[in-house]
Design an enzyme around this catalytic site. Structure first.
Site, PDB file in Angstrom:
ATOM      1  CE1 TYR A 168      -3.317   2.715  -0.009  1.00 49.47           C
ATOM      2  CE2 TYR A 168      -3.792   2.244   2.287  1.00 49.47           C
ATOM      3  CZ  TYR A 168      -4.035   2.960   1.126  1.00 49.47           C
ATOM      4  OH  TYR A 168      -5.011   3.913   1.122  1.00 49.47           O
ATOM      5  CD  GLU A 175      -1.740   4.786  -6.713  1.00 46.93           C
ATOM      6  OE1 GLU A 175      -2.375   5.663  -6.079  1.00 46.93           O
ATOM      7  OE2 GLU A 175      -1.961   3.568  -6.607  1.00 46.93           O
TER       8      GLU A 175
END
Length: 246
Positions: A168, A175
């Site tokens: 995560y 991103e």
């Protein structure tokens, strides 16, 4: 936040178990369709994983990797919109809004950031979030598939509720760095932006839209990550999580 799907534990095992019971209660057609869907998605992301590994072994570099898998990635990530339909018709008892935001955020990263700006496709951050997404989705869809088949290996369960601890944060990092690397190109080109005056009398700046999206990770990431840690303790260690009233 695209990485919000990389939860590995965003929903409790009890809720997922109830979902499966409801699905089975609806008959074999619903169960067969969801089993087929999850098997297909598992296979699709496995194909992406093998394609990426083969490309790197043959080329010895990540440059050109995204372009080689773009079509397959677009197909399987966009096809995930079907999951919103599953929620909408009650096949899965999950929030349509939450699922819609999760799926659309991934689609946004693929279609409107990475695929739209070729200059950033060779960034290391792109490879980072691609690897994270691939590992996450293989684990997630495998988990659903084995659950539907009434045979869930502990390793799959453990992976779904553990790998997110590493994946995560790495996915979010990939991103954010990808969006950040896109900002100069977006500002120079003015892509997807609308300047005044125009016949619609509307102004939109895609550059600042991306900045706002990046800033949204600040409040969302800690909330989601710690929620997932609580779910991991509940599912793998049997801890009872008591929610405090404000």
């Amino acid at each position: 936040m695209a990485s919000s799907e990389e939860d590995g534990g965003a929903a409790s095992e009890e809720k997922e178990s109830n979902n499966l019971k409801r699905i089975r209660g609806k008959g074999t057609v619903a169960t067969a369709w969801l089993t087929f869907y999850n098997i297909a998605m598992t296979a699709g992301w496995l194909v992406l994983a093998m394609t990426m590994m083969r490309f790197y072994m043959q080329k010895g570099t990540h440059k050109g990797l995204y372009r080689s898998i773009a079509r397959t990635l677009k197909f399987f990530q966009t096809f995930a919109l079907v999951e919103v339909g599953h929620c909408a018709i009650g096949l899965i008892r999950t929030s349509v809004i939450v699922t819609g935001v999760q799926v659309s955020s991934r689609i946004f990263m693929v279609w409107f950031v990475t695929s739209s700006i070729r200059q950033i496709q060779n960034e290391e951050s792109v490879v980072l979030f691609l690897v994270v997404w691939t590992l996450t989705e293989i684990t997630r869809y495998s988990y659903y598939t084995f659950n539907l088949l009434h045979h869930l290996p502990y390793f799959i369960k453990w992976a779904r509720y553990t790998l997110f601890i590493v994946l995560y944060p790495l996915g979010v990092l990939g991103e954010l760095l990808t969006i950040y690397s896109a900002l100069p190109f977006v500002r120079r080109s003015g892509m997807y932006s609308m300047r005044l005056p125009n016949k619609y009398n509307v102004s939109f700046d895609y550059y600042y839209c991306l900045v706002i999206i990046m800033l949204s990770y600040i409040p969302l990431f800690p909330q989601l990550f710690f929620h997932m840690l609580r779910q991991r303790r509940r599912v793998l260690h049997g801890e009872v999580i008591v929610e405090k009233d404000d």
